[in-house]
Design an enzyme around this catalytic site. Structure first.
Site, PDB file in Angstrom:
ATOM      1  N   SER A   9       0.831  -1.200   0.000  1.00  0.00           N
ATOM      2  CA  SER A   9       0.000   0.000   0.000  1.00  0.00           C
ATOM      3  C   SER A   9       0.866   1.251   0.000  1.00  0.00           C
ATOM      4  O   SER A   9       1.587   1.523   0.959  1.00  0.00           O
ATOM      5  CB  SER A   9      -0.902   0.007   1.240  1.00  0.00           C
ATOM      6  OG  SER A   9      -1.545   1.254   1.338  1.00  0.00           O
ATOM      7  N   HIS A  67      -8.236   1.827  -4.515  1.00  0.00           N
ATOM      8  CA  HIS A  67      -9.291   1.651  -3.508  1.00  0.00           C
ATOM      9  C   HIS A  67      -9.862   3.034  -3.167  1.00  0.00           C
ATOM     10  O   HIS A  67      -9.189   3.842  -2.545  1.00  0.00           O
ATOM     11  CB  HIS A  67      -8.636   0.970  -2.288  1.00  0.00           C
ATOM     12  CG  HIS A  67      -9.540   0.820  -1.112  1.00  0.00           C
ATOM     13  ND1 HIS A  67      -9.061   0.450   0.131  1.00  0.00           N
ATOM     14  CD2 HIS A  67     -10.882   0.973  -0.957  1.00  0.00           C
ATOM     15  CE1 HIS A  67     -10.070   0.391   0.988  1.00  0.00           C
ATOM     16  NE2 HIS A  67     -11.184   0.713   0.358  1.00  0.00           N
ATOM     17  N   MET A  69     -11.961   5.354  -1.090  1.00  0.00           N
ATOM     18  CA  MET A  69     -12.672   5.528   0.182  1.00  0.00           C
ATOM     19  C   MET A  69     -13.300   6.912   0.138  1.00  0.00           C
ATOM     20  O   MET A  69     -12.883   7.835   0.838  1.00  0.00           O
ATOM     21  CB  MET A  69     -11.703   5.420   1.349  1.00  0.00           C
ATOM     22  CG  MET A  69     -11.005   4.087   1.428  1.00  0.00           C
ATOM     23  SD  MET A  69     -10.031   3.962   2.934  1.00  0.00           S
ATOM     24  CE  MET A  69      -8.587   3.187   2.298  1.00  0.00           C
ATOM     25  N   MET A 138     -11.826  -4.751   4.722  1.00  0.00           N
ATOM     26  CA  MET A 138     -11.061  -3.913   5.645  1.00  0.00           C
ATOM     27  C   MET A 138     -10.877  -4.664   6.960  1.00  0.00           C
ATOM     28  O   MET A 138     -11.849  -5.051   7.607  1.00  0.00           O
ATOM     29  CB  MET A 138     -11.785  -2.594   5.906  1.00  0.00           C
ATOM     30  CG  MET A 138     -11.955  -1.699   4.684  1.00  0.00           C
ATOM     31  SD  MET A 138     -10.387  -1.275   3.886  1.00  0.00           S
ATOM     32  CE  MET A 138      -9.540  -0.391   5.202  1.00  0.00           C
ATOM     33  N   GLY A 146      -1.272   1.870   9.713  1.00  0.00           N
ATOM     34  CA  GLY A 146      -0.610   1.513  10.962  1.00  0.00           C
ATOM     35  C   GLY A 146      -1.526   1.082  12.101  1.00  0.00           C
ATOM     36  O   GLY A 146      -1.111   1.038  13.253  1.00  0.00           O
ATOM     37  N   ASP A 176      -7.128  -5.797   3.630  1.00  0.00           N
ATOM     38  CA  ASP A 176      -6.482  -4.491   3.695  1.00  0.00           C
ATOM     39  C   ASP A 176      -6.478  -3.966   5.128  1.00  0.00           C
ATOM     40  O   ASP A 176      -7.523  -3.625   5.673  1.00  0.00           O
ATOM     41  CB  ASP A 176      -7.233  -3.515   2.769  1.00  0.00           C
ATOM     42  CG  ASP A 176      -6.569  -2.154   2.689  1.00  0.00           C
ATOM     43  OD1 ASP A 176      -5.523  -1.951   3.326  1.00  0.00           O
ATOM     44  OD2 ASP A 176      -7.101  -1.276   1.973  1.00  0.00           O
TER      45      ASP A 176
END
Length: 219
Positions: A9, A67, A69, A138, A146, A176
């Site tokens: 990512s 992706h 969001m 998710m 993190g 993810d």
């Protein structure tokens, strides 16, 4: 697809050295570049928009797994196709007419993905699973890199795998959030096909080596 996919990512990359980090992924054993686009509305963070994705695309030699969001993702389907996205995932929670959105993504020549927040049940995809190429599950609450991995994810992966098989769908399962050496194998054993790793890769001493080890672990 027997080979499991690793998609670092780029949200965790060093934005001051983005080209260097994209080229590191190009030269590594990774399969895709995972790109998180956040709008500060759907999730409580803003990541990067079109100019940065365009810059990544200019240097990337591997597929761009984008992706979104964001609210109302339909507005930008064509834009991301033009920028070079191979896979475009939209959030189930952000789409009023999911089937129509999936068709629009495919019409632009991209693979159609659907992302699910941790609280969203996989069974809500029962009616669209045959039209989906990738489900981005998710395993942290979306918005920030993190974060700690949510343990319930294993059960969700297993439930989703059962649904995919029951409906005879070819959808891949992507995880993810919070993926690392401790949970990677367990996720693949539960049914995952694609692992997105951000901080685990980019904050490690040797990202290329970390990707190689992750890939070997899930082979």
């Amino acid at each position: 697809m027997s080979t499991k996919i690793v998609a670092p990512s780029l949200l965790a990359a060093d934005f001051g050295n983005l080209q260097r980090d994209v080229e590191m992924v190009n030269q590594s054993d990774a399969d895709w570049h995972h790109i998180d686009v956040m709008d500060g509305v759907f999730v409580p963070n803003i990541s990067y928009g079109m100019p940065v994705v365009k810059a990544i695309a200019q240097h990337a030699t591997k597929p761009l797994d984008v992706h979104l969001m964001i609210v109302d993702p339909d507005r930008y389907i064509k834009t991301f196709a033009d920028l070079g996205a191979s896979i475009l995932s939209v959030h189930y929670e952000a789409c009023t007419h999911l089937h129509r959105t999936l068709q629009a993504i495919k019409a632009e020549g991209m693979k159609a993905g659907v992302a699910l927040n941790p609280h969203t049940s996989v069974h809500l995809l029962e009616d669209t699973i045959q039209d989906i190429d990738l489900i981005c599950m998710m395993s942290v609450n979306p918005g920030f890199g993190g974060q700690s991995f949510i343990e319930n994810t294993y059960q969700k992966v297993s439930d989703l795998k059962n649904l995919i098989e029951k409906k005879n769908s070819k959808a891949l399962i992507e995880i993810d959030g919070g993926v690392n050496a401790t949970n990677a194998k367990k996720l693949v054993d539960a049914g995952a096909d694609v692992l997105v790793a951000g901080s685990f890769v980019f904050k490690s001493e040797n990202p290329t080596e970390t990707i190689k080890n992750l890939k070997e672990q899930i082979a």
